[in-house]
Motif scaffolding. Structure first.
Motif, short mmCIF file in Angstrom:
data_model
loop_
_atom_site.label_atom_id
_atom_site.label_comp_id
_atom_site.label_asym_id
_atom_site.label_seq_id
_atom_site.Cartn_x
_atom_site.Cartn_y
_atom_site.Cartn_z
N TYR A 1 0.85 -1.19 0.00
CA TYR A 1 0.00 0.00 0.00
C TYR A 1 0.88 1.24 0.00
CZ TYR A 1 0.78 0.08 5.11
OH TYR A 1 1.34 0.11 6.37
N ALA A 2 0.34 2.33 -0.50
CA ALA A 2 1.06 3.60 -0.56
C ALA A 2 0.78 4.43 0.69
CB ALA A 2 0.65 4.39 -1.80
N SER A 3 1.69 5.36 0.98
CA SER A 3 1.51 6.31 2.08
C SER A 3 1.92 7.70 1.62
CB SER A 3 2.34 5.92 3.30
OG SER A 3 1.87 4.74 3.89
N ILE A 4 1.17 8.70 2.09
CA ILE A 4 1.49 10.10 1.85
C ILE A 4 1.90 10.70 3.18
CG2 ILE A 4 0.61 12.33 1.05
CD1 ILE A 4 -1.49 10.67 -0.56
N GLU A 5 3.04 11.44 3.19
CA GLU A 5 3.56 11.94 4.46
C GLU A 5 4.04 13.39 4.35
OE1 GLU A 5 6.81 10.72 7.92
OE2 GLU A 5 7.14 10.06 5.85
N PRO A 6 3.29 14.35 4.89
CA PRO A 6 3.82 15.71 5.05
C PRO A 6 4.84 15.72 6.19
CG PRO A 6 1.59 15.57 5.91
CD PRO A 6 1.88 14.24 5.30
N LEU A 7 5.87 16.58 6.03
CA LEU A 7 6.99 16.59 6.96
C LEU A 7 7.37 18.00 7.36
CD1 LEU A 7 9.25 14.13 4.93
CD2 LEU A 7 8.35 13.65 7.20
N TYR A 8 7.91 18.12 8.58
CA TYR A 8 8.56 19.35 9.03
C TYR A 8 9.85 18.95 9.73
CZ TYR A 8 9.28 23.90 11.22
OH TYR A 8 9.81 25.11 11.63
N LEU A 9 10.96 19.57 9.33
CA LEU A 9 12.27 19.20 9.84
C LEU A 9 12.98 20.41 10.42
CD1 LEU A 9 11.89 17.73 6.76
CD2 LEU A 9 13.69 16.33 7.75
N LEU A 10 13.69 20.20 11.54
CA LEU A 10 14.45 21.24 12.20
C LEU A 10 15.87 20.75 12.44
CD1 LEU A 10 11.83 22.28 14.90
CD2 LEU A 10 12.52 23.66 12.94
N ASN A 11 16.83 21.65 12.26
CA ASN A 11 18.24 21.31 12.49
C ASN A 11 18.96 22.49 13.14
OD1 ASN A 11 21.04 21.99 10.78
ND2 ASN A 11 21.06 20.02 11.85
N TYR A 12 19.72 22.20 14.20
CA TYR A 12 20.61 23.18 14.79
C TYR A 12 21.97 22.52 14.93
CZ TYR A 12 22.37 26.98 17.64
OH TYR A 12 23.10 28.06 18.10
N VAL A 13 22.99 23.15 14.35
CA VAL A 13 24.32 22.55 14.34
C VAL A 13 25.35 23.56 14.83
CG1 VAL A 13 24.59 23.14 11.87
CG2 VAL A 13 26.07 21.40 12.91
N ASP A 14 26.19 23.13 15.75
CA ASP A 14 27.28 23.94 16.28
C ASP A 14 28.46 23.00 16.52
OD1 ASP A 14 29.09 25.49 17.67
OD2 ASP A 14 27.60 26.37 19.01
N PRO A 15 29.56 23.17 15.78
CA PRO A 15 30.70 22.26 15.93
C PRO A 15 31.27 22.22 17.35
CG PRO A 15 30.93 23.57 13.94
CD PRO A 15 29.79 24.16 14.70
N LYS A 16 31.02 23.28 18.14
CA LYS A 16 31.55 23.33 19.50
C LYS A 16 30.45 23.60 20.52
CE LYS A 16 36.12 25.02 18.11
NZ LYS A 16 37.15 26.08 18.33
N GLY A 17 29.27 23.05 20.27
CA GLY A 17 28.15 23.30 21.18
C GLY A 17 27.01 22.36 20.92
N PHE A 18 25.79 22.83 21.25
CA PHE A 18 24.60 22.00 21.14
C PHE A 18 24.27 21.68 19.68
CE2 PHE A 18 19.98 21.74 20.47
CZ PHE A 18 19.71 20.60 21.22
N ASN A 19 23.86 20.45 19.43
CA ASN A 19 23.34 20.02 18.14
C ASN A 19 22.01 19.31 18.36
OD1 ASN A 19 25.74 19.92 15.77
ND2 ASN A 19 26.46 20.09 17.88
N GLY A 20 21.01 19.62 17.53
CA GLY A 20 19.71 18.99 17.67
C GLY A 20 18.98 18.88 16.36
N ASP A 21 18.22 17.81 16.19
CA ASP A 21 17.45 17.59 14.97
C ASP A 21 16.11 16.95 15.30
OD1 ASP A 21 19.10 17.84 12.15
OD2 ASP A 21 20.42 17.52 13.87
N LEU A 22 15.09 17.34 14.54
CA LEU A 22 13.77 16.72 14.58
C LEU A 22 13.28 16.48 13.16
CD1 LEU A 22 11.76 18.62 17.35
CD2 LEU A 22 12.33 16.19 17.35
N ARG A 23 12.77 15.29 12.91
CA ARG A 23 12.07 15.00 11.65
C ARG A 23 10.66 14.58 12.06
NH1 ARG A 23 9.88 11.07 8.57
NH2 ARG A 23 10.28 11.03 6.31
#
Length: 295
Positions: A166-188
């Motif tokens: 079966y097929a699926s349709i998926e709307p998405l929202y993605l967030l990214n915060y990147v710091d080589p010397k600090g906090f990193n976070g991602d959401l999909r």
């Protein structure tokens, strides 16, 4: 048919995919597959991604999260998933247009009650389009729409199925915060609208889910942290137009996660996640590796 009997029948006849996989408890999306840099923007170009996954479970849970105690139950799946991303350098609604396609290559073995079956082959293809936004050098976001197509092999009478039919349709929202010397976070964050399996007249319920990663950059290319997923089915499954009681799936996973950035446009992530509090699904653990490189 009561919910427990329904779920046992589904679990033995429709186990499939590169992750926990029953028609009543699985998903066209491999939950937990994304990690650090999931929502990061990229300059115009063509990018190759490779996902590698090994999933193992010896427990099937009922609608209360208790083990169903199926004798000899075990699922093992290994997948290699090539993905191609194209950023053509076109602006849409103030962001950067991107398209992608992926096709899983899966080896699956299912055992239960003295029987077993193995299959290898192509899984269900996903194609999609999105718009990425760069809010600062550290903060990025994206909106997207994915379509998963039933390209994988399927037989409703088999224990092991690589495709879901079966097929699926998926709307998405993605967030990214990147710091080589600090906090990193991602959401999909995604929401699945599942279509009907025409061979079984079964429609899996809609599902809200997200993959996450959080960690700290050490300043030498390495980021260490944790990652996993959360999923919650929001509507009951339906078969032959009838809603099935106690058929909603839910669960989560968490485990150690890391990233190494080579500093020349490529990076790798790895995660070992352990599933917890799963209802109406298999509960196990998974190793995920992702490599990203410009072509």
């Amino acid at each position: 048919m009561n919910s427990s009997a329904k779920f046992l029948a589904a679990s033995l006849l429709a186990l499939a995919g590169a992750a926990h996989a029953t028609e009543g408890g699985g998903s066209t999306y491999a939950n937990g597959s994304e990690n650090f840099m999931a929502g990061a923007g990229a300059p115009p170009g063509v990018y190759g991604l490779i996902y590698a996954n090994h999933y193992s479970a010896d427990r099937m849970n009922d609608s209360r999260g208790n083990s169903m105690g199926i004798p000899g139950f075990k699922v093992q799946a290994t997948a290699i998933v090539p993905r191609l991303v194209w950023v053509p350098g076109v602006k849409v609604l103030g962001g950067d247009l991107a398209t992608h396609a992926l096709l899983p290559l899966v080896n699956l073995k299912v055992s239960a009650m003295g029987a077993s079956q193995s299959k290898s082959g192509v899984g269900d293809m996903t194609i999609g389009v999105g718009i990425g936004y760069t809010h600062s050098p550290q903060f990025h976001s994206a909106v997207a729409l994915d379509l998963t197509l039933p390209t994988g092999g399927y037989n409703k009478n088999d224990m092991a199925n690589i495709g879901r039919n079966y097929a699926s349709i998926e709307p998405l929202y993605l967030l990214n915060y990147v710091d080589p010397k600090g906090f990193n976070g991602d959401l999909r964050i995604g929401y699945l609208f599942n279509q009907r399996n025409k061979d079984t007249d079964y429609t899996s319920g809609q599902e809200f889910h997200f993959d996450y990663a959080a960690g700290w950059g050490l300043g030498n290319g390495w980021t260490l942290g944790v990652g996993g997923y959360y999923r919650q089915q929001t509507r009951l499954d339906r078969q032959a137009g009838v809603s099935l009681a106690d058929s909603k799936t839910s669960g989560m996973a968490i485990g150690p996660s890391l990233k190494y950035d080579g500093g020349k446009g490529w990076f790798m992530t790895a995660k070992w996640q352990f599933e917890r509090n799963v209802k109406n699904g298999t509960q196990g653990n998974a190793l995920w590796i992702k490599a990203v490189f410009p072509l």
